[in-house]
Structures are given as structure tokens and as C-alpha cells.
Write an enzyme that holds these catalytic residues in place. Structure first.
Site, PDB file in Angstrom:
ATOM      1  N   MET A  19      -1.189   2.073  -1.237  1.00  0.00           N
ATOM      2  CA  MET A  19      -1.903   2.008  -0.114  1.00  0.00           C
ATOM      3  C   MET A  19      -1.009   1.525   1.219  1.00  0.00           C
ATOM      4  O   MET A  19      -0.883   0.405   1.089  1.00  0.00           O
ATOM      5  CB  MET A  19      -3.168   1.502  -0.091  1.00  0.00           C
ATOM      6  N   HIS A  20      -0.562   2.341   1.936  1.00  0.00           N
ATOM      7  CA  HIS A  20       0.392   1.809   3.166  1.00  0.00           C
ATOM      8  C   HIS A  20       0.064   2.419   4.344  1.00  0.00           C
ATOM      9  O   HIS A  20       0.712   2.078   5.374  1.00  0.00           O
ATOM     10  CB  HIS A  20       1.836   2.008   2.572  1.00  0.00           C
ATOM     11  N   ARG A  21      -0.467   3.639   4.454  1.00  0.00           N
ATOM     12  CA  ARG A  21      -0.685   4.619   5.795  1.00  0.00           C
ATOM     13  C   ARG A  21      -1.368   3.805   6.623  1.00  0.00           C
ATOM     14  O   ARG A  21      -2.615   3.028   6.532  1.00  0.00           O
ATOM     15  CB  ARG A  21      -1.186   5.747   5.584  1.00  0.00           C
TER      16      ARG A  21
ATOM     17  N   THR B 162       1.223  -3.816   4.208  1.00  0.00           N
ATOM     18  CA  THR B 162      -0.115  -3.669   3.787  1.00  0.00           C
ATOM     19  C   THR B 162      -0.786  -4.973   3.286  1.00  0.00           C
ATOM     20  O   THR B 162      -1.579  -5.556   3.814  1.00  0.00           O
ATOM     21  CB  THR B 162      -0.120  -2.982   2.507  1.00  0.00           C
TER      22      THR B 162
ATOM     23  N   ASP C 149      -2.137   7.097  -1.036  1.00  0.00           N
ATOM     24  CA  ASP C 149      -2.226   7.628   0.297  1.00  0.00           C
ATOM     25  C   ASP C 149      -0.951   8.195   0.456  1.00  0.00           C
ATOM     26  O   ASP C 149      -0.441   8.640   1.566  1.00  0.00           O
ATOM     27  CB  ASP C 149      -2.724   6.937   1.488  1.00  0.00           C
TER      28      ASP C 149
END
Length: 440
Positions: free
Chosen positions: A208-210, A243, A286
């Protein structure tokens, strides 16, 4: 012939490795330029060694920064290299700032551009990746496209099918090639050894990084809420530094880290991560590229986004868009875990990205264009011909190439009564509705 390849991030290095290999095997002169967009050594430089590909000939080391600053510095460095090296074609891959910078510079220098993984569309112009990929497509000479659906995106935007090559996606080549390297090497990251991944059941690999997820507290809180309830899964979360910082700022990191079934570890080297992915029961992500890798490795994926430029993975049945909706995440994750028939259907979804020969098809096309002189970008010598745009229903047996020759035309779009089709030269047009340009 000389081919220049521009790389900036980990996914680009991974996906271009098979093409770099193929170019080397054929003895074609090539240069590799690394923009240094990922400045963390563990996230870029070590890849070249790990993936057994040559070290870049140039590294302009732009590092991080705002989109404008980073892209501008890249353009300056890339321009200096291309003016000196004078390649016949520049290859860019995907949708990063390095792709945008490389495509813009090469086009201004009248150097042919080959866009690998062209035609992807999320239709979300708030995504910087969407802007980058669209701009690269506008400037390109050759388009190496993963699927027919992506090719139709380009046809709908007015690009000529003569320059479109449906090659599949090099992610398949890369997965097959690199998983063999990873299996021979085994896990090298100590955190994975400590977790005893080899003997762990029900692994959920999370990335998860967006910004649209981690920068919005409500969204990331909902996702963490779902993770809390997935207690039957071993959640392995190689966390991106950005993140982690955001979760700490929101006061959510400790809450997530305290969960016994969640294992937060530092970012992994690509080969370790690929091996982890291959052993997973489920991917929650993501990332764009991981959607492709998951379906290639036969691992069900739930994508933490509301749209995707990889819709083929969803259509094929190997990927489900869940956004940041807690209940939707839980419903699908639990179904994959509890419903064996449903899980098997997702695992066995047909791969829309090909069989692993994308690199060969790409370099074949480049060599053919070079031999025909089609990589030469020159000012026109003939007065522009006029054309009329027409639509027709075809009732006779005639192929695309025959129709275009007979009518002095270029076909754009085809509809067979059920779906849009790509106008390959030998496709029979009988019974189809077409749009085309007729030259006067």
C-alpha cells in the site's frame, strides 16, 4: 542499430530486464540510462546485480522531488546523453516520470520512441501515472501493447494500427525468468527467515503506497479496520518508508503493528518479494504491476483502488477491485479463504498478458522497423494528402489489408456486433462495422 533504454524505478528495471537480455543476445548495440528516480540503493541499484543484467551506462541520480523538479532534472540529463549517443530508438516502459522525461526529450531530438506497455488507461487524470502514459503515447513511434483491450484504447484516440504491436506484457517474461533466480537463491531477507515463510499458512501479502490511499486518513483507517478482522490470515506487509511515515503521522502505525497476525517488515528486494508473492494465498495491493504479477503467478488479487489501468485482470477473473471499503475487502478476502471453488477459479484465471515471449516480439518488431527505415524521424517531403473519415458496414469477404489497399484507406475501429476488435492485417471484415480514413 543502437537502442537506448531509459529506466527510473524498480518496476521498469524488472519489466525491461527480458528486453535488455534479448537485445544483448542478438548483439545489438545498446545503452542503459538510469535516472535514479528511486535513490534508495535497496530499491534500485542492487536490482541490476540481482536480476543478472548489465549495470547502467549512465546514472543521472535525480533522486526525489516534486514532479516538475524531478522531471525537469531528468530531461536535462537525458538530453545530454541522447545528444552524445545518438541512438536509433529510445525505449521507455510504463508510466513514471522517467517515461515522461525520456519521451519528451527523444521526441524533441527527433529520435524514435518505443513505448513498452503502451495503451493502458485508468481514465483518472488525477493520477500522475495517467498523465505520463498518455503523454508518452502521444510522442511515440512504436507501441508495444500488452493486450487487445489496451490497443483499442489507442485506436479510439486516433493512433494508427500500423504502429501498434500486441506483444503481451514483459511482466510474464520477467516473472518466469526471475522466479527461477529467486528459487535457486532462496529467501535472503532475515525478516522472512524469522517469520518462517516456507512453513506459514494463509499468507496475505499487502502492499500500500498510493497517495489516494495512504494520504487519506478515512481510507487508510478503513483498510486497517479490515486487516484487524482478517485474523485467519498471516498478513505480511513490506512497508514503504513513505507509507510508514504517513501512518505514524495519523497515529495508526502502532495500532497496526500491535496486531499479532500482521507482520510489518522493511521493503524487500525484488527476488525475495517475488518468492513471497508466489507463496501467498492472497495479494492485497494498490500497485499496478503487482496486479499483473499476481495473475501470472496464479495468486488471487484484491486491489485497493476504485479503478485500474489493468482491467484485463478483472475481466479474466484473477483480480477484484475493492477500493478502501472495509466490508468489500472482508467479504472477498474471506470468500477466497473459505470458498475453495471460488479461490481456484481466481487462481486459474487465464493470463491476458501472454505466454512469456513479449521481449522476443518487441525486439523482432524493432529490427523490422530499423531494416525498413521506419525509425528515421524526418520532416515530410510530400504535400499532406487530404482524407475523409467514413463509416461502413462490410458485407463481402475482405481482409483489413485488402480493404485498406483497395480503398487507399486506414481503418481505425472495428465492431463485430458484440465487441470492438483490433484490425490485424489478416482479419476478415465480413459482417463488421468499421470506421476509416480514405485518402483523396
Amino acid at each position: 542499430m543502437k537502442i537506448a533504454t531509459i529506466l527510473g524505478t524498480r518496476p521498469e528495471i524488472i519489466k525491461m530486464a527480458p528486453i535488455i537480455d534479448e537485445i544483448s543476445k542478438r548483439g545489438i548495440d545498446q545503452i542503459i540510462l538510469h535516472t535514479g528516480q528511486h535513490y534508495d540503493k535497496e530499491m534500485s541499484d542492487n536490482f541490476f546485480k540481482d536480476l543478472e543484467i548489465p549495470t547502467p551506462d549512465y546514472n543521472i541520480q535525480v533522486g526525489s522531488g516534486s514532479h516538475g523538479k524531478q522531471t525537469g532534472l531528468m530531461m536535462k540529463g537525458i538530453e545530454e546523453v541522447l545528444m552524445d549517443e545518438k541512438p536509433d530508438i529510445v525505449l521507455v516502459q510504463g508510466d513514471t516520470n522517467a517515461v515522461l522525461a525520456g519521451a519528451l526529450v527523444a521526441s524533441k531530438l527527433h529520435i524514435a520512441i518505443g513505448h513498452v506497455e503502451a495503451g493502458l488507461r485508468s481514465f483518472d487524470m488525477t493520477m500522475p501515472e495517467e498523465v505520463n502514459r498518455r503523454a508518452a503515447d502521444v510522442t511515440s513511434t512504436m507501441y508495444f501493447i500488452p493486450t487487445e483491450e489496451s490497443a483499442i484504447n489507442l485506436l479510439a484516440e486516433g493512433f494508427s494500427h500500423k504502429n501498434l504491436f500486441i506483444t503481451g506484457n514483459t511482466v510474464v517474461d520477467a516473472c518466469f525468468r526471475h522466479l527461477e533466480i529467486a528459487k535457486k537463491r532462496g529467501f535472503e531477507e532475515e525478516s522472512l527467515a524469522e517469520l518462517d515463510i516456507e512453513n506459514m499458512d494463509n499468507i496475505l501479502t499487502l502492499t500500500m503506497h498510493r497517495a489516494e490511499n495512504v494520504d487519506v486518513k478515512e481510507r487508510v483507517t478503513n483498510i486497517i479496520g479490515a486487516l484487524k478482522e482478517l485474523k485467519d490470515m498471516n498478513i505480511v506487509f513490506p512497508i514503504h518508508p513513505r507509507t510508514k511515515n504517513t501512518l505514524e503521522n495519523f497515529g495508526l502505525f502502532d495500532e497496526l503493528n500491535d496486531l499479532e497476525h500482521v507482520h510489518i517488515i522493511k521493503p524487500l528486494g525484488y527476488l525475495d518479494f517475488l518468492l513471497l508473492t508466489s507463496k501467498s494465498t492472497l495479494i492485497l495491493t494498490d500497485s499496478g504491476g503487482l496486479q499483473e504479477e499476481a495473475i501470472t503467478l496464479n495468486v488471487p488479487a484484491l486491489t485497493l483502488r476504485y479503478n485500474t489501468e489493468r482491467p484485463e485482470t478483472v475481466t479474466a477473473g484473477g483480480n477484484i477491485l475493492v477500493g478502501s471499503d472495509k466490508e468489500v475487502i472482508l467479504e472477498n478476502a474471506n470468500r477466497i479463504l473459505d470458498d475453495e471453488e471460488f479461490a481456484e477459479k481466481m487462481k486459474n484465471a487465464p493470463n491476458p498478458y501472454g505466454i512469456g515471449d513479449s521481449a522476443k516480439l518487441t525486439v523482432d518488431a524493432i529490427e523490422d522497423y530499423y531494416e525498413k527505415g521506419l525509425l528515421n524521424i524526418e520532416a515530410p517531403e510530400d504535400i499532406m494528402s487530404l482524407f475523409t473519415r467514413k463509416m461502413a458496414s462490410i458485407t463481402e469477404d475482405i481482409t483489413v489489408s485488402e480493404f485498406e489497399e483497395n480503398e487507399n484507406s486506414l481503418i481505425h475501429m472495428l465492431f463485430d456486433g458484440n465487441e470492438m476488435r483490433f484490425p490485424s492485417d489478416d482479419l476478415n471484415l465480413k459482417g463488421m462495422m468499421i470506421t476509416y480514413d480514405r485518402r483523396e
